[in-house]
Design an enzyme around this catalytic site. Structure first.
Site, PDB file in Angstrom:
ATOM      1  N   HIS A 199      -7.473   6.742   0.495  1.00 22.30           N
ATOM      2  CA  HIS A 199      -8.745   5.483   0.822  1.00 22.30           C
ATOM      3  C   HIS A 199      -9.147   4.950  -0.515  1.00 22.30           C
ATOM      4  O   HIS A 199     -10.224   4.233  -0.571  1.00 22.30           O
ATOM      5  CB  HIS A 199      -9.893   5.956   1.403  1.00 22.30           C
TER       6      HIS A 199
ATOM      7  N   ARG B  69      -8.882  15.007  12.958  1.00 24.66           N
ATOM      8  CA  ARG B  69      -8.893  16.023  11.812  1.00 24.66           C
ATOM      9  C   ARG B  69     -10.084  16.536  11.804  1.00 24.66           C
ATOM     10  O   ARG B  69     -11.123  16.056  11.500  1.00 24.66           O
ATOM     11  CB  ARG B  69      -8.441  15.384  10.573  1.00 24.66           C
TER      12      ARG B  69
ATOM     13  N   GLU C 204      -9.533  -3.461   1.972  1.00 21.33           N
ATOM     14  CA  GLU C 204      -8.428  -2.751   1.328  1.00 21.33           C
ATOM     15  C   GLU C 204      -7.472  -3.904   0.970  1.00 21.33           C
ATOM     16  O   GLU C 204      -6.996  -3.987  -0.192  1.00 21.33           O
ATOM     17  CB  GLU C 204      -7.774  -1.613   2.152  1.00 21.33           C
TER      18      GLU C 204
ATOM     19  N   ARG D 248       0.929  -1.139   0.053  1.00 22.68           N
ATOM     20  CA  ARG D 248       0.107  -0.123   0.131  1.00 22.68           C
ATOM     21  C   ARG D 248       0.934   1.265  -0.021  1.00 22.68           C
ATOM     22  O   ARG D 248       1.806   1.443   0.860  1.00 22.68           O
ATOM     23  CB  ARG D 248      -0.867  -0.107   1.178  1.00 22.68           C
TER      24      ARG D 248
END
Ligand code: AMP
Length: 404
Positions: free
Chosen positions: A180, A243, A386, A91
């Site tokens: 993402h 965030r 993922e 990744r």
């Protein structure tokens, strides 16, 4: 094909060994606290007892060595030799404009990932440490980079451009990239399939909401991303654990003038002090925030409301951007597990044909539809995967190499 998927962060290295012929996870592990005084490796292979090693892990090469030893360990492992692993998929967070699809890693790709470190200083360098460590130990096994940004590379310029002086884009690459990507790709493909199974015909207009520690929403038309909420960095868009997502950009120079804050202090503010944590003053974890809100804590309630309202606004905006809405998908730790968040995000979306079924929403597990039978737009809960997406893309590249 047996594919090792590696997700290398600054102080951790996560991995899964996947058999892509059956999508089975043969082993998974996590090396934590790399570079710190005390480190730990946790590893578990299918049908075997967990292995936990507590020892200092000074660097990523040591972390991969420990992981590889665990993978071939006679008692805890999943393969007898590393040669059984046919490809490694890494990744990588930022591919920029050059790397818009998965690629076999070579010197040129490493240089390009290094170049992109300017845009992702917290992510690309540790991704590269994992890549280098695996290349060192498995030099003859194809290694593939799968980019978080790649799925979003189909966005049109009017969606990815910021209305800033054009030179900031042409010289520095300042634009929206989105993140993402493997998650949005995986769940949007699953959603399109579910829609067809439910009798949907024609184009598909899907909003995927990845709500975890990091959160982002993506508009996907016929399998192609057309807009996404994260920007040049993963700081823009939805409210996240720490965030805050979208803010008025003029707040930053205001704070610089008021307190003399440095770029580093502003970065900490944006990435570490906002979101659920900043608003609630209590926690970055949605479970805590929900629990406190339920007990009457006003700031946790506010955090929950701001979080869900922002998701709702993005869903509405993306329905308009796509010119239709066939499904809203919830995924990620929060999206998959919080009926409260899903309900609050869908409030007021009746105007877009969204009718959540309260009972279905509150019950069930795994992949499912939680909207009413006659809801024009479906609400789907789809656990993300993922690693499987990365493994599949790795196989595509590695198989092409074998054929070539
Ligand atoms: P992720 O980054 O995808 O692992 O998601 C982490 C987030 O999911 C954290 O904010 C958790 O609090 C949240 N989460 C996990 N389980 C639940 C749950 N049952 N209800 C609400 N939030 C949850």
């Amino acid at each position: 094909m047996k594919v090792l998927v590696v997700n290398s962060g600054s102080s951790s290295l996560k991995y899964q060994l996947i058999d892509t012929s059956s999508d089975a996870i043969l082993a998974r592990g996590l090396a934590e606290r790399i570079g710190m005084a005390s480190g730990r490796l946790k590893h578990v292979s299918e049908g075997r007892s967990e292995l936990v090693l507590e020892q200092p892990i000074p660097d990523h090469v040591t972390a991969t060595d420990l992981a590889f030893s665990a993978l071939v360990d006679p008692q805890h492992g999943a393969v007898s030799t590393l040669d059984e692993i046919e490809a490694v998929g890494h990744r990588v967070v930022h591919g920029g404009e050059k790397l818009t699809r998965a690629v076999r890693i070579d010197d040129e790709v490493i240089r390009a990932i290094e170049e992109m470190s300017a845009l992702a200083p917290l992510h690309n360098p540790p991704n590269l440490m994992g890549i280098r460590a695996c290349l060192e130990r498995m030099p003859h096994t194809p290694q593939v980079a799968v980019f978080d940004t790649a799925f979003h590379s189909t966005m049109p310029p009017y969606a990815y451009m910021y209305a800033l002086p054009y030179e900031l884009y042409s010289k520095l690459g300042i634009r929206r990239y989105g993140f993402h990507g493997s998650s949005h790709k995986y769940v949007s493909a699953r959603a399109a399939r579910l829609l067809r199974e439910m009798g949907h015909e024609g184009d598909t207009h899907i909003v995927t909401c990845h709500l975890g520690n990091g959160c982002s929403a993506t508009a996907v038309v016929n399998g192609r991303a057309v807009d996404t909420s994260m920007g040049m960095t993963p700081a823009e868009g939805l409210v996240m654990g720490t965030r805050g997502g979208d803010i008025d950009p003029a707040i930053l120079p205001f704070l610089i003038k008021k307190y003399g804050w440095s770029a580093d202090e502003l970065e900490t503010l944006i990435n570490k002090k906002g979101g659920l944590l900043g608003l609630s003053g209590a926690s970055n974890d949605m479970r805590d925030v929900e629990e406190r809100a339920g007990k009457g804590d006003a700031r946790s309630r506010l955090a929950l409301e701001v979080f869900c309202y922002r998701v709702r606004k993005y869903i509405g905006a993306y329905a308009a951007a796509m010119g239709g809405l066939d499904a809203v998908v919830f995924t990620g730790g929060i999206g998959e597990n919080s009926p409260t968040v899903r309900e609050m995000c869908c409030q007021g979306l009746e105007v877009l044909g969204v009718a959540l079924d309260p009972e279905l929403n509150a019950s069930g597990r795994g992949e499912r539809c939680v909207s009413c039978e006659d809801s024009r737009a479906k609400v789907l809960v789809i656990p993300t995967n993922e690693e499987l997406e990365i493994a599949r893309e790795t196989v595509e590249i590695a198989s092409a190499l074998q054929v070539g």
